[in-house]
Motif scaffolding. Structure first.
Motif, PDB file in Angstrom:
ATOM      1  N   LYS A 266       2.303   1.564  -3.535  1.00  0.00           N
ATOM      2  CA  LYS A 266       1.190   1.841  -4.450  1.00  0.00           C
ATOM      3  C   LYS A 266       0.749   3.300  -4.337  1.00  0.00           C
ATOM      4  O   LYS A 266       0.495   3.960  -5.352  1.00  0.00           O
ATOM      5  N   GLU A 267       0.666   3.816  -3.123  1.00  0.00           N
ATOM      6  CA  GLU A 267       0.241   5.197  -2.906  1.00  0.00           C
ATOM      7  C   GLU A 267       1.211   6.184  -3.559  1.00  0.00           C
ATOM      8  O   GLU A 267       0.783   7.131  -4.233  1.00  0.00           O
TER       9      GLU A 267
ATOM     10  N   GLY B 134       1.910   8.631 -10.762  1.00  0.00           N
ATOM     11  CA  GLY B 134       1.343   8.086 -11.991  1.00  0.00           C
ATOM     12  C   GLY B 134       2.284   7.179 -12.744  1.00  0.00           C
ATOM     13  O   GLY B 134       2.438   7.283 -13.968  1.00  0.00           O
TER      14      GLY B 134
ATOM     15  N   GLU C 220       0.820  -1.215   0.000  1.00  0.00           N
ATOM     16  CA  GLU C 220       0.000   0.000   0.000  1.00  0.00           C
ATOM     17  C   GLU C 220       0.855   1.267   0.000  1.00  0.00           C
ATOM     18  O   GLU C 220       0.508   2.250  -0.641  1.00  0.00           O
TER      19      GLU C 220
ATOM     20  N   TYR D 229       4.858   0.150 -10.525  1.00  0.00           N
ATOM     21  CA  TYR D 229       5.723  -0.171  -9.386  1.00  0.00           C
ATOM     22  C   TYR D 229       5.833  -1.681  -9.191  1.00  0.00           C
ATOM     23  O   TYR D 229       4.979  -2.450  -9.637  1.00  0.00           O
TER      24      TYR D 229
ATOM     25  N   ASN E  76       0.908   5.857  -7.388  1.00  0.00           N
ATOM     26  CA  ASN E  76      -0.326   6.480  -7.875  1.00  0.00           C
ATOM     27  C   ASN E  76      -0.228   8.004  -7.894  1.00  0.00           C
ATOM     28  O   ASN E  76      -0.717   8.652  -8.816  1.00  0.00           O
ATOM     29  N   LYS E  77       0.409   8.583  -6.880  1.00  0.00           N
ATOM     30  CA  LYS E  77       0.555  10.045  -6.830  1.00  0.00           C
ATOM     31  C   LYS E  77       1.430  10.556  -7.969  1.00  0.00           C
ATOM     32  O   LYS E  77       1.229  11.651  -8.465  1.00  0.00           O
TER      33      LYS E  77
END
Length: 172
Positions: free
Chosen positions: A74-75, A81, A71, A84, A78-79
């Protein structure tokens, strides 16, 4: 030496598009902890902006982290873009080579960027990739990293000293 990076920058944001183009680099494999985020999981706006600018110039970015905390990785991914992989077990080659294959890119066009010599730099060098060492964002580290820092600092200081001598010889 396999423990020396090809380049050194104080911060990840100091890596410029001009530097990447000069070295014919098209991909950056990025570490997370103390390279993109600090101990408290803070991701600075300057790193997000830097990543957006490089992506806008056609540079592919990919996170490869040793953490088993999906997590968290992933966070950050995602921020920014970008894709991973986590629980990479660097310096083992597997994670680096999976990304190379997935992106269908030659090793010489891939740079590994991280704050640790014994994981990021060693792993990237073992895969014949260009390696870029950056200083940790903060001094605070996880215990499993902190014990290696004094050894890595000795290697880093020796590397910096050697680079200074080489630059001085160029100007003689």
């Amino acid at each position: 030496m396999i423990l020396y990076p090809n380049a050194y920058f104080e911060r990840v944001e100091d890596i410029t598009i001009e530097f990447l183009q000069k070295n014919k680099l098209k991909v950056l494999i990025l570490d997370v902890d103390n390279t993109l985020i600090d101990y408290n999981k803070n991701l600075s706006n300057s790193i997000v902006k830097w990543a957006e600018e490089l992506k806008g110039q056609g540079i592919k970015l990919y996170i490869l982290s040793n953490t088993n905390k999906k997590e968290k990785v992933k966070e950050v991914a995602n921020k920014i873009g970008i894709p991973y992989k986590f629980f990479a077990k660097k310096p083992l080659k597997r994670g680096f080579l999976k990304i190379k294959k997935e992106l269908n890119e030659d090793s010489e066009k891939i740079a590994v960027v991280g704050d640790q010599i014994f994981t990021d730099i060693l792993g990237g060098n073992r895969c014949k990739m260009f390696t870029i060492l950056v200083d940790p964002i903060k001094e605070k580290d996880f215990w499993y990293t902190a014990w290696k820092r004094p050894i890595e600092n000795k290697i880093k200081n020796k590397y910096k000293s050697q680079q200074t001598k080489e630059k001085n010889n160029v100007f003689k």
